[in-house]
Every structure is written in C-alpha cells, then in structure tokens.
Design a protein around this motif. Sequence first.
Motif, PDB file in Angstrom:
ATOM      1  N   ALA A  67     -13.877 -18.354 -15.104  1.00 22.22           N
ATOM      2  CA  ALA A  67     -12.864 -18.512 -14.596  1.00 22.22           C
ATOM      3  C   ALA A  67     -12.377 -19.810 -14.433  1.00 22.22           C
ATOM      4  O   ALA A  67     -11.167 -20.063 -13.504  1.00 22.22           O
ATOM      5  CB  ALA A  67     -13.709 -17.507 -13.561  1.00 22.22           C
ATOM      6  N   LEU A  68     -13.335 -20.820 -13.952  1.00 21.90           N
ATOM      7  CA  LEU A  68     -13.124 -22.205 -13.375  1.00 21.90           C
ATOM      8  C   LEU A  68     -11.885 -22.169 -14.630  1.00 21.90           C
ATOM      9  O   LEU A  68     -10.770 -23.196 -14.242  1.00 21.90           O
ATOM     10  CB  LEU A  68     -14.402 -22.480 -13.244  1.00 21.90           C
ATOM     11  N   GLN A  69     -11.961 -22.580 -15.813  1.00 14.40           N
ATOM     12  CA  GLN A  69     -10.839 -22.923 -16.644  1.00 14.40           C
ATOM     13  C   GLN A  69      -9.386 -22.415 -16.703  1.00 14.40           C
ATOM     14  O   GLN A  69      -8.442 -22.542 -16.975  1.00 14.40           O
ATOM     15  CB  GLN A  69     -11.657 -22.501 -17.685  1.00 14.40           C
TER      16      GLN A  69
ATOM     17  N   LYS B 174      -4.387 -23.854 -11.305  1.00 16.42           N
ATOM     18  CA  LYS B 174      -3.018 -22.702 -11.021  1.00 16.42           C
ATOM     19  C   LYS B 174      -3.927 -22.653  -9.025  1.00 16.42           C
ATOM     20  O   LYS B 174      -3.299 -23.016  -8.287  1.00 16.42           O
ATOM     21  CB  LYS B 174      -2.936 -21.437 -11.194  1.00 16.42           C
ATOM     22  N   ASP B 175      -4.866 -22.769  -8.875  1.00 11.47           N
ATOM     23  CA  ASP B 175      -5.478 -22.474  -7.318  1.00 11.47           C
ATOM     24  C   ASP B 175      -7.151 -23.702  -7.484  1.00 11.47           C
ATOM     25  O   ASP B 175      -8.363 -23.323  -8.015  1.00 11.47           O
ATOM     26  CB  ASP B 175      -6.453 -21.533  -7.033  1.00 11.47           C
ATOM     27  N   PRO B 176      -6.661 -25.063  -7.213  1.00  8.69           N
ATOM     28  CA  PRO B 176      -7.332 -26.074  -7.647  1.00  8.69           C
ATOM     29  C   PRO B 176      -8.470 -25.705  -6.565  1.00  8.69           C
ATOM     30  O   PRO B 176     -10.118 -26.076  -6.725  1.00  8.69           O
ATOM     31  CB  PRO B 176      -6.832 -27.969  -6.595  1.00  8.69           C
ATOM     32  N   GLN B 177      -8.291 -25.949  -5.623  1.00  8.84           N
ATOM     33  CA  GLN B 177      -9.231 -24.881  -3.902  1.00  8.84           C
ATOM     34  C   GLN B 177     -10.018 -24.020  -4.848  1.00  8.84           C
ATOM     35  O   GLN B 177     -12.183 -24.366  -4.296  1.00  8.84           O
ATOM     36  CB  GLN B 177      -8.894 -24.501  -3.016  1.00  8.84           C
ATOM     37  N   LYS B 178     -10.136 -23.017  -5.515  1.00  7.98           N
ATOM     38  CA  LYS B 178     -10.687 -22.020  -5.792  1.00  7.98           C
ATOM     39  C   LYS B 178     -11.477 -22.773  -6.978  1.00  7.98           C
ATOM     40  O   LYS B 178     -13.266 -22.088  -7.297  1.00  7.98           O
ATOM     41  CB  LYS B 178     -10.125 -20.651  -6.351  1.00  7.98           C
TER      42      LYS B 178
ATOM     43  N   ALA C 163     -18.872 -25.231  -7.728  1.00  9.60           N
ATOM     44  CA  ALA C 163     -19.631 -25.629  -6.350  1.00  9.60           C
ATOM     45  C   ALA C 163     -20.846 -24.482  -6.964  1.00  9.60           C
ATOM     46  O   ALA C 163     -21.824 -24.719  -6.332  1.00  9.60           O
ATOM     47  CB  ALA C 163     -19.303 -25.584  -5.254  1.00  9.60           C
ATOM     48  N   LEU C 164     -20.271 -23.172  -7.318  1.00 11.07           N
ATOM     49  CA  LEU C 164     -21.375 -22.175  -7.630  1.00 11.07           C
ATOM     50  C   LEU C 164     -22.045 -22.315  -9.059  1.00 11.07           C
ATOM     51  O   LEU C 164     -22.924 -21.581  -8.875  1.00 11.07           O
ATOM     52  CB  LEU C 164     -20.454 -21.067  -7.490  1.00 11.07           C
ATOM     53  N   VAL C 165     -21.625 -22.475  -9.717  1.00 12.90           N
ATOM     54  CA  VAL C 165     -21.988 -22.819 -10.677  1.00 12.90           C
ATOM     55  C   VAL C 165     -22.688 -23.297 -10.598  1.00 12.90           C
ATOM     56  O   VAL C 165     -24.598 -23.606 -11.172  1.00 12.90           O
ATOM     57  CB  VAL C 165     -21.184 -23.638 -11.891  1.00 12.90           C
ATOM     58  N   GLY C 166     -22.699 -25.000 -10.101  1.00 15.10           N
ATOM     59  CA  GLY C 166     -24.040 -25.916  -9.367  1.00 15.10           C
ATOM     60  C   GLY C 166     -25.048 -25.379  -9.176  1.00 15.10           C
ATOM     61  O   GLY C 166     -25.812 -25.635  -8.738  1.00 15.10           O
TER      62      GLY C 166
ATOM     63  N   SER D  62     -23.248 -11.381  -8.108  1.00 18.11           N
ATOM     64  CA  SER D  62     -22.545 -10.652  -9.125  1.00 18.11           C
ATOM     65  C   SER D  62     -20.769 -10.679  -8.620  1.00 18.11           C
ATOM     66  O   SER D  62     -20.185 -10.450  -9.458  1.00 18.11           O
ATOM     67  CB  SER D  62     -22.999  -9.747  -9.983  1.00 18.11           C
ATOM     68  N   ARG D  63     -21.110 -10.073  -7.309  1.00 14.42           N
ATOM     69  CA  ARG D  63     -19.553  -9.817  -6.812  1.00 14.42           C
ATOM     70  C   ARG D  63     -18.936 -10.961  -6.392  1.00 14.42           C
ATOM     71  O   ARG D  63     -17.871 -11.016  -6.707  1.00 14.42           O
ATOM     72  CB  ARG D  63     -19.462  -9.647  -5.455  1.00 14.42           C
ATOM     73  N   GLN D  64     -19.162 -12.454  -6.987  1.00 19.02           N
ATOM     74  CA  GLN D  64     -18.935 -13.850  -6.904  1.00 19.02           C
ATOM     75  C   GLN D  64     -17.906 -13.782  -7.645  1.00 19.02           C
ATOM     76  O   GLN D  64     -16.770 -14.228  -7.805  1.00 19.02           O
ATOM     77  CB  GLN D  64     -18.877 -14.615  -5.978  1.00 19.02           C
ATOM     78  N   THR D  65     -18.597 -13.399  -8.771  1.00 22.35           N
ATOM     79  CA  THR D  65     -17.619 -13.423 -10.225  1.00 22.35           C
ATOM     80  C   THR D  65     -16.563 -12.786 -10.059  1.00 22.35           C
ATOM     81  O   THR D  65     -15.853 -12.762 -11.094  1.00 22.35           O
ATOM     82  CB  THR D  65     -18.312 -13.194 -11.268  1.00 22.35           C
ATOM     83  N   GLY D  66     -16.452 -11.786  -9.299  1.00 23.47           N
ATOM     84  CA  GLY D  66     -15.460 -10.201  -9.111  1.00 23.47           C
ATOM     85  C   GLY D  66     -15.566  -8.869 -10.123  1.00 23.47           C
ATOM     86  O   GLY D  66     -14.316  -8.748  -9.900  1.00 23.47           O
ATOM     87  N   MET D  67     -16.867  -9.173 -10.364  1.00 23.89           N
ATOM     88  CA  MET D  67     -17.461  -8.030 -11.070  1.00 23.89           C
ATOM     89  C   MET D  67     -17.492  -7.040  -9.636  1.00 23.89           C
ATOM     90  O   MET D  67     -17.885  -6.891  -8.052  1.00 23.89           O
ATOM     91  CB  MET D  67     -18.945  -8.241 -10.908  1.00 23.89           C
ATOM     92  N   VAL D  68     -16.691  -5.803  -9.730  1.00 22.77           N
ATOM     93  CA  VAL D  68     -17.458  -4.703  -8.523  1.00 22.77           C
ATOM     94  C   VAL D  68     -19.270  -3.916  -8.085  1.00 22.77           C
ATOM     95  O   VAL D  68     -18.880  -3.043  -9.245  1.00 22.77           O
ATOM     96  CB  VAL D  68     -15.884  -3.486  -7.991  1.00 22.77           C
TER      97      VAL D  68
END
Length: 440
Positions: free
Chosen positions: A236-238, A243-247, A253-256, A320-326
Amino acid sequence: MTTTGAHQDATGTPPRTWLWWGRRRSAVLDIGLALVSAVECSAEAVRFTAQIGASTSFGAVFGLLIGSLLVLRRQWPLAVVLVSIAITPAEMGIGMTMVGLYTLAASEVPRRIIGILSGMSLTATLIISFVAVRHDVQSSQLDDPGVWYVPIMAGFIAVGLTVPPVLLGLYVGARRRLMESLRDRADSLEQELSLLADRAEERAEWARTEERTRIAREMHDVVAHRVSLMVVHAAALQAIALKDPQKAVRNAALVGDMGRQALTELREMLGVLRAGDGGQRRTGQVPLAAVAVAAAAAAAAAAEDGGPRIADVEDLVGQSRQTGMVVELAVQGEVRAYAPEVEQTAFRVVQEALTNVHKHAAGAKVLVRLAHRESEVAMQVENGAPDAAGSAADADLPSGGNGLVGMRERVLALGGVFVSGPTDAGGFRVSAVLPHRADV
C-alpha cells in the motif's frame, strides 16, 4: 557395564574342548587325583590279597584299575561313589571315597540321593573302622581301654572320612549355583540396560522431533502474521507514496512498529531456547528431552508474564483493519482469565486465521467470534469470498501450507476441538474450542 562370563565367551576365543572337562586345569587335576588314587588302591589291594593268600599281582592290577576310575568323577559321580562303597570292605580307596563324596555333594544330583549314598558310605566306613580298631586293640599288648573305646574311635574315623567331604561339596555346589545365578542376572541386567538405552534413544529422537516441530510452529506463528501485515502495508505504501505522502508516512510508521513487535517476539522465543540448553552448552551435552520440557515450561511462563492473551485479539483485529481489511469482532459471554496455554493458543488461532485471510482472500470481509462459555472458550474466524481487486492482491504473499496443521496441533495438544473448511458462500471458516484448563 558389567562384563559377564557369557559376554566373554561371545566375544573372546572359544574354549578348547577337553572331553567332559571345560578347562585344561580341570583335566590335569582329575588325572592327577586318579593317579594318586590308583597308586593308593594298588598298594592297599596288594596288602589285602597278601592277607587272604591271593595273587598280589592281580591285586596290584585290580587296584590300579579301580583307583583310576576317579578320573570319571565329574562325569559319573554316582558310579565313583558306588565303586568306593563296594571296595570299602577291602579297606581300599580312602582317598577315592572322600573325593567321590565331595564331587557328588557338589554336583546337581538331588539331595535325597546324596543323603542316601553318604549314609551308605558312612555305615560301611563305620563297620570297617570298628573291625579294624577292635583288631588293633586285641592285637596290642596294652591294657583294655574300655567298652566304649572301640565304637567311639570307629565313629570318629567314619565321621572324619565322610562328613567333611560332603559338607564341603554342598558348600561349593551352593556357591557355584549362586555364582551362576548372579552371572545370569548380570546378563539379564545387561540386556535390560541395552533395551533401556535403545528406548532412551528413541525417546530422545521423539523429543528432538517434537522440539523441531514446536520451534517451527512458534516461528511460523510469530513471523507469518507480522510479516504478512508488513508486506501488505509495504504494498500500500508503494501505491500511495506519490499520491498521499502523509498516509505513506503513517503506513511506514506502522511497518516499523510491526517489525519491532516481530523482533520482540522472536527475542522472547530465542530466550526460551537459550534457557533450555544454556546450562548444558558449556559441558557439550544437551539432553533433548530436558530442553523440550524446559522450553515448554518457559513458553508457559512467558505467556503468563505478558505473552499473547485473548484480550489482545482486539488489537490484532485493529492491525488487520489498518491494512484496509473489513474485520468485525463479536464477543459473547463474560470475559474471564484462562490458563496461560489456553490464552496463548486462542490468540495464535485467531492470528493465523487472519494471516491466511491476508494471504488467500485479499479484500474479503472477515467475522471474528469469541464465545466465553462455562467450561470452555470458542473462537471462529470466517471470511467471505476473496476480492480479486483487493489491495493485497498484488502483495504476492507466499504460503508454506503449515498454518492449519499448526493450529490443529496446538488445539488438540490442549484437549480441544478444531474444525476448518470452505463455506457455501465461497469463503473459509476456522473454528476451535478449548477447555477452560489445559488438558495436555
């Protein structure tokens, strides 16, 4: 290990056969005794034939033949004793009688037969001694020694010639049987030790296999989920970096954070392994069964002192929600504490099930259920059909095919029930039920 006579016979040079003698010195001893007995019997036979007016040459030959029968004492002790009793009236074979009685008493002949023949020899010797002593008293010029002198002296002679050889033979025979019994027992103990060594090796191999399986399962549970989430976030970062540097910064940070959590869990597991064999490594000897038990105990202690718990499932769902999964979480029943092993296994089942969703059903909706019952806790992770256009579709996550196997092993080891399989809607369902207390 004790080395027995049987072992020496099996590994050393086979003994040389000397007719019925087992050793050369036994043959030499019997031949020497037979020569002495032959000379004694020959001299006594010559004296006896001279007294009765018979041929002394015949007596000498007869004495040699009879005395030489002592060479057969080990093979036929009964015959030797019977012959010695038969020649007692001729005052022959005193040495042959004593040696024959000793050999008979030391042999495997039944005690009743030994007693009968010893009594016959004692009686015959007593009669001949009585006659000989009375003849000596009558032929001497001394005063009359009394009525009891002759029977007492005859009894002393008869007992002295008969009882000591029998008692000595009984003692030697009992001691020989005891030594054979001890030797047989030593052989059996040696065989038992060999069997125990083989079984110990089998148990060590089993413990080695179990330890490898446990380590592989722990590594899979610790690494797979964290790394899978890191790969999803990296993909997702790639995609949003420009498009969205802040995201993108938040995803980095989450990956770290996930990487640090994975490293922390790996350090804890490696610490368990070091605790299991740290004391033995200095000596170069590591008992595998002890390592397995120590590692299992340390793992339980780690779970009790801050390892994964059922309460951490909510954070797991949040990641898991932070990755976009419902992901939807449903909890039923009153939340309470369980045994450390149950807490850790329940967490690992949910964790591995979510990891499998990331790998195989990207973009699918997931429902996580936890049910706290009276004597057990149940968990279920069910996902819908995968979405081919999901954000994780391009992550290309590898799969080793051991996730379901590891979950089943964990649950069954605690006496629980594990069921997994596809649903009618095209998704997948993982269900597990664990007892309140671990029943390993």
